[in-house]
Write a protein that holds these residues in place. Structure first.
Motif, PDB file in Angstrom:
ATOM      1  N   ILE A 195      73.767 -60.704  16.006  1.00 30.30           N
ATOM      2  CA  ILE A 195      74.036 -62.216  16.318  1.00 30.30           C
ATOM      3  C   ILE A 195      75.828 -62.588  17.046  1.00 30.30           C
ATOM      4  N   PHE A 196      76.994 -62.375  16.772  1.00 28.51           N
ATOM      5  CA  PHE A 196      78.491 -62.971  16.616  1.00 28.51           C
ATOM      6  C   PHE A 196      78.749 -62.076  17.798  1.00 28.51           C
ATOM      7  N   SER A 197      78.184 -61.169  17.858  1.00 28.82           N
ATOM      8  CA  SER A 197      79.375 -60.369  18.752  1.00 28.82           C
ATOM      9  C   SER A 197      78.033 -60.760  20.007  1.00 28.82           C
ATOM     10  N   LYS A 198      77.134 -60.663  20.051  1.00 32.84           N
ATOM     11  CA  LYS A 198      76.318 -60.533  21.039  1.00 32.84           C
ATOM     12  C   LYS A 198      76.194 -62.212  22.421  1.00 32.84           C
ATOM     13  N   TYR A 199      75.777 -62.917  21.046  1.00 32.18           N
ATOM     14  CA  TYR A 199      75.803 -64.449  21.272  1.00 32.18           C
ATOM     15  C   TYR A 199      77.091 -65.498  21.300  1.00 32.18           C
ATOM     16  N   GLU A 224      79.476 -64.072  21.219  1.00 32.84           N
ATOM     17  CA  GLU A 224      81.107 -63.218  21.977  1.00 32.84           C
ATOM     18  C   GLU A 224      82.681 -63.127  21.109  1.00 32.84           C
ATOM     19  N   PHE A 225      82.646 -63.549  20.303  1.00 30.57           N
ATOM     20  CA  PHE A 225      83.956 -62.503  19.653  1.00 30.57           C
ATOM     21  C   PHE A 225      84.274 -61.798  19.839  1.00 30.57           C
ATOM     22  N   ASN A 263      86.234 -59.709  17.208  1.00 30.92           N
ATOM     23  CA  ASN A 263      85.567 -59.114  15.779  1.00 30.92           C
ATOM     24  C   ASN A 263      84.814 -59.967  15.169  1.00 30.92           C
ATOM     25  N   PRO A 264      83.830 -59.451  15.343  1.00 30.29           N
ATOM     26  CA  PRO A 264      82.914 -60.495  14.670  1.00 30.29           C
ATOM     27  C   PRO A 264      82.892 -60.291  13.304  1.00 30.29           C
ATOM     28  N   MET A 265      83.329 -58.476  12.138  1.00 33.40           N
ATOM     29  CA  MET A 265      83.328 -58.489  11.956  1.00 33.40           C
ATOM     30  C   MET A 265      84.073 -59.480  10.529  1.00 33.40           C
ATOM     31  N   LYS A 266      84.586 -59.540  10.672  1.00 30.34           N
ATOM     32  CA  LYS A 266      85.716 -60.329  10.066  1.00 30.34           C
ATOM     33  C   LYS A 266      84.750 -61.915   9.471  1.00 30.34           C
ATOM     34  N   ILE A 267      83.850 -62.714  10.797  1.00 32.11           N
ATOM     35  CA  ILE A 267      82.993 -63.328  10.397  1.00 32.11           C
ATOM     36  C   ILE A 267      81.816 -62.934   9.339  1.00 32.11           C
ATOM     37  N   VAL A 268      81.671 -62.123   9.296  1.00 31.12           N
ATOM     38  CA  VAL A 268      80.396 -61.774   8.858  1.00 31.12           C
ATOM     39  C   VAL A 268      80.780 -60.777   6.609  1.00 31.12           C
ATOM     40  N   LYS A 269      81.753 -60.748   6.918  1.00 31.97           N
ATOM     41  CA  LYS A 269      82.386 -59.970   5.761  1.00 31.97           C
ATOM     42  C   LYS A 269      82.536 -61.484   5.017  1.00 31.97           C
ATOM     43  N   LYS A 270      83.362 -63.000   5.474  1.00 35.55           N
ATOM     44  CA  LYS A 270      83.808 -63.817   5.095  1.00 35.55           C
ATOM     45  C   LYS A 270      82.628 -64.710   4.245  1.00 35.55           C
ATOM     46  N   ILE A 271      81.032 -64.503   5.252  1.00 36.86           N
ATOM     47  CA  ILE A 271      79.833 -64.769   5.478  1.00 36.86           C
ATOM     48  C   ILE A 271      79.423 -64.533   3.792  1.00 36.86           C
ATOM     49  N   LEU A 272      78.825 -62.932   3.527  1.00 35.55           N
ATOM     50  CA  LEU A 272      78.926 -62.081   2.501  1.00 35.55           C
ATOM     51  C   LEU A 272      79.180 -62.330   1.648  1.00 35.55           C
ATOM     52  N   LYS A 273      80.010 -62.044   1.704  1.00 36.77           N
ATOM     53  CA  LYS A 273      81.441 -62.547   0.532  1.00 36.77           C
ATOM     54  C   LYS A 273      80.689 -64.136  -0.302  1.00 36.77           C
ATOM     55  N   PHE A 274      81.093 -64.938   0.936  1.00 31.88           N
ATOM     56  CA  PHE A 274      80.685 -66.129  -0.210  1.00 31.88           C
ATOM     57  C   PHE A 274      79.584 -66.701  -1.055  1.00 31.88           C
ATOM     58  N   ARG A 275      77.821 -65.652   0.271  1.00 35.47           N
ATOM     59  CA  ARG A 275      76.373 -66.366  -0.171  1.00 35.47           C
ATOM     60  C   ARG A 275      76.548 -64.532  -1.742  1.00 35.47           C
ATOM     61  N   LEU A 276      77.724 -64.575  -1.598  1.00 37.19           N
ATOM     62  CA  LEU A 276      76.747 -63.425  -2.831  1.00 37.19           C
ATOM     63  C   LEU A 276      77.022 -64.661  -4.475  1.00 37.19           C
ATOM     64  N   LYS A 310      81.806 -71.366  19.503  1.00 35.38           N
ATOM     65  CA  LYS A 310      80.423 -70.342  19.445  1.00 35.38           C
ATOM     66  C   LYS A 310      80.331 -70.160  18.044  1.00 35.38           C
ATOM     67  N   LEU A 311      80.674 -70.278  17.587  1.00 37.90           N
ATOM     68  CA  LEU A 311      79.975 -69.793  15.808  1.00 37.90           C
ATOM     69  C   LEU A 311      78.883 -70.416  15.473  1.00 37.90           C
TER      70      LEU A 311
END
Length: 297
Positions: A146-150, A152-153, A155-168, A198-199
């Motif tokens: 989603i963040f790479s395709k839509y 166009e970040f 380094n989308p993995m930085k965004i993904v990791k923060k979301i995954l970490k917080f929602r735990l 963009k987010l």
């Protein structure tokens, strides 16, 4: 009209109409600005079919004109809607892929990073899939896509990791919950705004299946527009504009050719049309808008 200034109103409508007695479609009715202008340019025997998946747009309709036929539906279903009212071909199609001010400024809709509200972002509020689901239930792989395709970040993995970490620890519920995950205080205003835009764009595109809907509409347009009829598309980010441009110039979507002989449309203008300086000053939200108009061969 009290909430929203239609973008490139005169340009998009003037270039669209080739037959004043024809049948036209405004696939994104919104606040009705473009529809009203189309009706002004058409004769009394014409027909305007307007669609919007946001029920608020339908309820707030201010146009009282017997030539207008308004439907609460997504433009991905345009072929079925035309079939219901016994119409096979139309003279023109107008599409404004932007959002109205009343949608963006309403905290309960969750579209904007500038106001706090529940993460929603559904254009059609009857569907169940929302931004809450995207952020709190999507897998790492899907969030990366989603963040790479839509978005166009780079380094989308930085965004993904923060979301995954917080929602735990706890679910991400509001727009500000999401924004506060990212330390942006050292960034400039423009860097912060660009990142958040963009987010939110990426999440919104996913929620509303915007790319698939656009591609389907483009394919359908090649079937329902009469020869000599036109399509008028206003887009607001590079993903949409590239799809529209490529389809018009090459007759292709994702390298799949729609017509085996020639592209179904020809460009009216070689260069993309953008708002003039006066419009951008009066309506800053129009700055990213791009208009492409093409004629059915």
């Amino acid at each position: 009209m009290f909430y929203h200034n239609p973008v490139m109103l005169q340009e998009s409508v003037k270039l669209l109409i080739t037959n004043k007695n024809g049948i036209y479609v405004d696939a994104t009715f919104g606040c009705g600005g473009h529809s009203l202008e189309i009706l002004k340019q058409l004769d009394t025997q014409s027909i305007l079919i307007a669609l919007d998946q946001d029920n608020e747009s339908i309820k707030n309709n201010f146009i009282k004109d017997k030539r207008l036929h308004l439907f609460h539906d997504n433009f991905i279903n345009i072929k079925q809607i035309l079939k219901k009212i016994n119409i096979n071909k139309i003279s023109g199609l107008l599409v404004d892929l932007g959002f109205s001010s009343f949608q963006l400024n309403n905290p309960s809709r969750g579209f904007s990073h500038q106001v706090n509200g529940i993460l929603d972002m559904r254009m059609n509020q009857t569907i169940h899939y929302s931004a809450l689901d995207v952020i709190n239930k999507s897998s790492e792989k899907k969030l990366f896509y989603i963040f790479s395709k839509y978005g166009e970040f780079n380094n989308p993995m930085k965004i993904v990791k923060k979301i995954l970490k917080f929602r735990l620890k706890q679910p991400i519920i509001t727009t500000y919950d999401l924004i506060n995950l990212f330390f942006l205080k050292k960034s400039s205003f423009h860097q912060r705004k660009r990142f958040l835009s963009k987010l939110f764009q990426a999440i919104r595109i996913e929620v509303n299946n915007e790319i698939q809907c656009l591609q389907t509409l483009l394919i359908e347009s090649s079937n329902i527009i009469l020869p000599g009829g036109r399509i008028s598309f206003i887009s607001y980010h590079s993903i949409e504009d590239r799809i529209i441009k490529y389809f018009i110039k090459q007759g292709k979507l994702n390298n799949i050719k729609i017509n085996n002989i020639i592209p179904p449309f020809k460009m009216i203008h070689n260069k993309v049309i953008t708002p003039n300086i006066e419009e951008m000053k009066c309506n800053p939200k129009s700055r990213s808008a791009k208009l492409r108009v093409a004629e059915k061969i």
